[in-house]
Design a protein around this motif. Structure first.
Motif, PDB file in Angstrom:
ATOM      1  N   SER A  51      39.853  22.739  41.866  1.00  0.00           N
ATOM      2  CA  SER A  51      38.473  22.798  42.338  1.00  0.00           C
ATOM      3  C   SER A  51      38.287  23.995  43.307  1.00  0.00           C
ATOM      4  O   SER A  51      37.080  24.580  43.008  1.00  0.00           O
ATOM      5  CB  SER A  51      38.067  21.429  43.114  1.00  0.00           C
ATOM      6  OG  SER A  51      38.899  21.607  44.553  1.00  0.00           O
ATOM      7  N   PHE A  52      39.042  24.619  43.992  1.00  0.00           N
ATOM      8  CA  PHE A  52      38.875  25.681  44.569  1.00  0.00           C
ATOM      9  C   PHE A  52      38.551  26.893  43.952  1.00  0.00           C
ATOM     10  O   PHE A  52      37.813  27.477  43.929  1.00  0.00           O
ATOM     11  CB  PHE A  52      39.804  26.048  45.772  1.00  0.00           C
ATOM     12  CG  PHE A  52      39.885  27.664  46.558  1.00  0.00           C
ATOM     13  CD1 PHE A  52      39.123  27.885  47.405  1.00  0.00           C
ATOM     14  CD2 PHE A  52      40.677  28.299  45.723  1.00  0.00           C
ATOM     15  CE1 PHE A  52      38.925  28.975  48.112  1.00  0.00           C
ATOM     16  CE2 PHE A  52      40.502  29.804  46.423  1.00  0.00           C
ATOM     17  CZ  PHE A  52      39.530  29.893  47.202  1.00  0.00           C
ATOM     18  N   LEU A  53      39.393  26.946  42.780  1.00  0.00           N
ATOM     19  CA  LEU A  53      39.438  28.058  41.640  1.00  0.00           C
ATOM     20  C   LEU A  53      38.037  28.244  40.975  1.00  0.00           C
ATOM     21  O   LEU A  53      37.519  28.946  40.426  1.00  0.00           O
ATOM     22  CB  LEU A  53      40.525  28.133  40.701  1.00  0.00           C
ATOM     23  CG  LEU A  53      41.826  28.544  41.591  1.00  0.00           C
ATOM     24  CD1 LEU A  53      43.139  28.300  40.757  1.00  0.00           C
ATOM     25  CD2 LEU A  53      41.948  30.028  42.157  1.00  0.00           C
ATOM     26  N   ARG A  57      35.628  31.219  41.695  1.00  0.00           N
ATOM     27  CA  ARG A  57      36.026  32.087  40.244  1.00  0.00           C
ATOM     28  C   ARG A  57      34.852  31.708  39.160  1.00  0.00           C
ATOM     29  O   ARG A  57      34.684  32.418  38.231  1.00  0.00           O
ATOM     30  CB  ARG A  57      37.251  31.889  39.703  1.00  0.00           C
ATOM     31  CG  ARG A  57      38.229  32.559  40.634  1.00  0.00           C
ATOM     32  CD  ARG A  57      38.218  34.040  40.811  1.00  0.00           C
ATOM     33  NE  ARG A  57      39.182  34.465  41.957  1.00  0.00           N
ATOM     34  CZ  ARG A  57      39.194  35.772  42.096  1.00  0.00           C
ATOM     35  NH1 ARG A  57      38.640  36.521  41.369  1.00  0.00           N
ATOM     36  NH2 ARG A  57      39.736  35.860  43.240  1.00  0.00           N
ATOM     37  N   GLU A  58      34.131  30.522  39.385  1.00  0.00           N
ATOM     38  CA  GLU A  58      33.242  30.242  38.501  1.00  0.00           C
ATOM     39  C   GLU A  58      33.619  29.758  36.814  1.00  0.00           C
ATOM     40  O   GLU A  58      32.902  29.792  35.935  1.00  0.00           O
ATOM     41  CB  GLU A  58      32.061  31.169  38.332  1.00  0.00           C
ATOM     42  CG  GLU A  58      31.343  31.102  39.829  1.00  0.00           C
ATOM     43  CD  GLU A  58      29.937  32.047  39.942  1.00  0.00           C
ATOM     44  OE1 GLU A  58      29.818  32.718  38.748  1.00  0.00           O
ATOM     45  OE2 GLU A  58      29.283  32.205  40.777  1.00  0.00           O
ATOM     46  N   LYS A  59      35.042  29.787  36.897  1.00  0.00           N
ATOM     47  CA  LYS A  59      35.292  29.324  35.474  1.00  0.00           C
ATOM     48  C   LYS A  59      36.916  28.587  35.843  1.00  0.00           C
ATOM     49  O   LYS A  59      37.443  29.097  36.959  1.00  0.00           O
ATOM     50  CB  LYS A  59      35.461  30.275  34.605  1.00  0.00           C
ATOM     51  CG  LYS A  59      36.522  31.430  34.841  1.00  0.00           C
ATOM     52  CD  LYS A  59      36.393  32.589  33.814  1.00  0.00           C
ATOM     53  CE  LYS A  59      37.148  34.014  34.138  1.00  0.00           C
ATOM     54  NZ  LYS A  59      37.004  34.805  32.940  1.00  0.00           N
ATOM     55  N   GLU A  73      42.320  38.078  37.903  1.00  0.00           N
ATOM     56  CA  GLU A  73      42.528  36.351  37.700  1.00  0.00           C
ATOM     57  C   GLU A  73      43.844  36.076  37.423  1.00  0.00           C
ATOM     58  O   GLU A  73      44.107  35.051  37.920  1.00  0.00           O
ATOM     59  CB  GLU A  73      41.331  36.223  36.505  1.00  0.00           C
ATOM     60  CG  GLU A  73      39.827  36.276  37.138  1.00  0.00           C
ATOM     61  CD  GLU A  73      38.743  35.990  35.835  1.00  0.00           C
ATOM     62  OE1 GLU A  73      37.771  35.694  36.094  1.00  0.00           O
ATOM     63  OE2 GLU A  73      39.399  36.212  34.462  1.00  0.00           O
ATOM     64  N   GLN A  74      44.446  36.820  36.766  1.00  0.00           N
ATOM     65  CA  GLN A  74      45.887  36.461  36.454  1.00  0.00           C
ATOM     66  C   GLN A  74      46.737  36.497  37.729  1.00  0.00           C
ATOM     67  O   GLN A  74      47.397  35.563  37.946  1.00  0.00           O
ATOM     68  CB  GLN A  74      46.485  37.213  35.493  1.00  0.00           C
ATOM     69  CG  GLN A  74      45.832  37.066  33.942  1.00  0.00           C
ATOM     70  CD  GLN A  74      46.444  38.187  33.075  1.00  0.00           C
ATOM     71  OE1 GLN A  74      47.404  38.679  32.889  1.00  0.00           O
ATOM     72  NE2 GLN A  74      45.855  38.414  31.797  1.00  0.00           N
TER      73      GLN A  74
END
Length: 92
Positions: A51-53, A57-59, A73-74
């Motif tokens: 949920s945090f990510l 990050r909006e995805k 992101e990786q």
């Protein structure tokens, strides 16, 4: 374990393992800092990380294949996989 406790312990263990401070900051600490601010003193689990990510990050970088993610992101996803693995280790 609590988010703040496990992130602090993990960062200390990375330092003790001889990983350079710059590497720790760029690949782990910068992500954990914002996670700790948002999560507070909650118990760490995968749902909290996901949920945090998604919120930041909006995805859903947790579940997307690597080829659909930027390099940053990786790195972020890897940092949280390491955090979750450390949590499982402490529970043993």
């Amino acid at each position: 374990m609590l988010v703040q406790t496990i992130t602090g312990d993990l960062l200390s263990k990375l330092r003790d393992a001889g990983i350079k401070e710059q590497t720790i900051h760029k690949n782990y600490a910068c992500f954990y800092r914002s996670f700790c601010k948002e999560a507070g003193d909650k118990e760490l689990d995968e749902d909290l990380i996901v949920s945090f990510l998604i919120n930041t990050r909006e995805k859903d970088i947790w579940n997307l294949p690597s080829y659909q993610l930027s390099r940053r992101e990786q790195i972020c996803r890897n940092a949280f996989h390491v955090l979750l693995s450390a949590t499982r280790f402490y529970r043993m």
